[in-house]
Design a protein around this motif. Structure first.
Motif, PDB file in Angstrom:
ATOM      1  N   LYS A   1     -66.926  75.490 113.586  1.00 18.11           N
ATOM      2  CA  LYS A   1     -66.723  74.327 112.721  1.00 18.11           C
ATOM      3  C   LYS A   1     -65.257  73.913 112.794  1.00 18.11           C
ATOM      4  N   ARG A   2     -65.037  72.596 112.844  1.00 15.28           N
ATOM      5  CA  ARG A   2     -63.672  72.079 112.872  1.00 15.28           C
ATOM      6  C   ARG A   2     -63.202  71.808 111.450  1.00 15.28           C
ATOM      7  N   ASN A   3     -62.048  72.357 111.110  1.00 11.62           N
ATOM      8  CA  ASN A   3     -61.529  72.206 109.748  1.00 11.62           C
ATOM      9  C   ASN A   3     -60.172  71.508 109.720  1.00 11.62           C
ATOM     10  N   GLY A   4     -60.004  70.528 110.605  1.00 10.09           N
ATOM     11  CA  GLY A   4     -58.766  69.766 110.624  1.00 10.09           C
ATOM     12  C   GLY A   4     -57.813  70.214 111.722  1.00 10.09           C
TER      13      GLY A   4
ATOM     14  N   GLN B   1     -56.365  72.785 116.574  1.00  9.76           N
ATOM     15  CA  GLN B   1     -57.544  72.725 115.714  1.00  9.76           C
ATOM     16  C   GLN B   1     -57.724  74.014 114.905  1.00  9.76           C
TER      17      GLN B   1
ATOM     18  N   TYR C   1     -60.120  80.072 111.488  1.00 11.16           N
ATOM     19  CA  TYR C   1     -59.401  79.523 110.348  1.00 11.16           C
ATOM     20  C   TYR C   1     -60.319  78.610 109.536  1.00 11.16           C
ATOM     21  N   ARG C   2     -60.413  78.907 108.250  1.00 14.99           N
ATOM     22  CA  ARG C   2     -61.311  78.138 107.393  1.00 14.99           C
ATOM     23  C   ARG C   2     -60.692  76.833 106.907  1.00 14.99           C
ATOM     24  N   SER C   3     -59.396  76.654 107.134  1.00 19.58           N
ATOM     25  CA  SER C   3     -58.735  75.425 106.707  1.00 19.58           C
ATOM     26  C   SER C   3     -57.480  75.220 107.541  1.00 19.58           C
ATOM     27  N   THR C   4     -56.965  73.992 107.518  1.00 20.66           N
ATOM     28  CA  THR C   4     -55.713  73.704 108.205  1.00 20.66           C
ATOM     29  C   THR C   4     -54.581  74.509 107.598  1.00 20.66           C
TER      30      THR C   4
ATOM     31  N   ASP D   1     -63.310  77.484 112.851  1.00 19.94           N
ATOM     32  CA  ASP D   1     -63.930  78.612 112.147  1.00 19.94           C
ATOM     33  C   ASP D   1     -65.302  78.854 112.756  1.00 19.94           C
TER      34      ASP D   1
END
Length: 362
Positions: free
Chosen positions: A208-211, A184, A313-316, A187
């Motif tokens: 927050k989950r970002n993918g 996952q 991590y703000r994105s995958t 962030d």
């Protein structure tokens, strides 16, 4: 010239033999005391120190130490000696009483003993109980989980894979392959507070989950190098693509031995057909519920601890970039995991576990 290294064979009285056998029959005797009992019993039958050490998986020095201790003090010599300093105030009987009670009973209204509850029950100080527990490696507050494989070909698979690790084939590469799926990209909801003198790094408990992404990895058991690639899914299609990367990375003159688990994506018709066209690939499947046999799992633990566990991590895409950078840095100075235990020693340990489980009556 006299031989100063002549080994004296312990002569065991019937009473001593019964005492040693009693320590062995008691299913929860400390492992240290049980080993010492086995050493003396085998030495008493005339075996050499080297033979006993090899049979019990210990060192010649250890066998010699406990044989001499028994010759000097009998069965009492196998118990741990008090540290130098003040005169000893706790007898061997007191020590045995604490050890036996710890291993073979539980306190009323609780699931395990504490030093204070044991001290009350035995009429001694909790500090004394703590010293006895440390001497015998007893930790009632700790519990570890395990799962035994029910694979009907367990023994054959263990011997096959351990044989690859200890005696790899010539002109071939051995790769441990697996997927770390559903990683996952987390962030934190607020910025991290950096490490400062006397204050650890701080982060919010929520995120927050970002993918997600899945990391396919192949660990070279000889060099420690890792071939890795991230995919958003982990189907047979992605596994086939990863096999193609391996095929390209390994020189064409080498055979390729892959250690894999029994995940369904490794056994589809698509994968089978791909392998048929590449006969240099040889698959070795680990037994079910035995992922510990696959060395790449240790590498997954390393990347989790060093990169993924505390990352934000703000994105995958950011997560995949961090994994790629970790791979590049790691492969600059890789270190292989050295496998030391032969298959027979592993199987003997598992046999001992099974015997202990059976003795509990469960």
């Amino acid at each position: 010239m006299a031989n100063h290294h002549t080994r004296e064979v312990p002569e065991l009285s019937e009473e001593q033999r019964e005492e040693l056998q009693r320590w062995l029959r008691r299913g929860k005797t400390s492992q240290a005391l049980a080993l010492r009992s086995r050493i003396v019993l085998r030495c008493g039958s005339g075996r050499s120190d080297v033979a006993v050490a090899k049979e019990l998986g210990t060192t010649r020095a250890t066998v010699g130490k406990w044989r001499r201790r028994f010759l000097q003090r009998g069965c009492d010599g196998l118990l741990d000696e008090p540290r130098p300093g003040t005169p000893r105030q706790v007898s061997d009987e007191d020590v045995e009483r604490v050890v036996v009670r710890t291993l073979e009973s539980v306190p009323k209204g609780a699931t395990q003993w504490s030093t204070r509850s044991m001290a009350r029950a035995c009429g001694m100080s909790f500090a004394t109980v703590g010293r006895i527990w440390r001497a015998f490696g007893l930790k009632p507050h700790r519990t570890e989980t395990f799962k035994l494989s029910k694979d009907p070909l367990f023994i054959e698979k263990v011997r096959d894979i351990v044989g690859l690790y200890l005696h790899p084939p010539e002109r071939a590469v051995v790769l441990c392959v697996d997927e770390k799926s559903q990683i996952q990209a987390l962030d934190r909801t607020q910025p991290l507070l950096p490490l400062r003198p006397g204050i650890p790094r701080q982060q919010t408990h929520d995120y927050k989950r970002n993918g997600t992404t899945s990391l396919f990895a192949a660990l070279n058991t000889a060099t420690g190098e890792v071939i890795g690639k991230c995919y958003r899914k982990h189907r047979s299609v992605e596994f086939k693509k990863f096999l193609a990367i391996i095929d390209k990375a390994v020189p064409p003159e080498l055979e390729v031995h892959l250690v894999l688990d029994n995940y369904s994506t490794h056994k589809t018709a698509m994968i089978h057909n791909w392998l048929l066209r590449r006969p240099r690939f040889h698959l070795h499947f680990t037994p079910t519920s035995a992922s510990w046999l696959n060395q790449v799992e240790r590498w997954f633990a390393e990347i989790t601890r060093q990169q993924l566990q505390h990352g934000s991590y703000r994105s995958t895409l950011a997560l995949e970039k961090a994994i790629k950078e970790y791979l590049e840095v790691y492969n600059e100075s890789p270190k292989p995991f050295i496998w030391t235990k032969p298959a027979e020693q592993i199987l003997e340990s598992l046999k001992t576990y099974c015997t202990r489980i059976s003795d509990t009556g469960h």
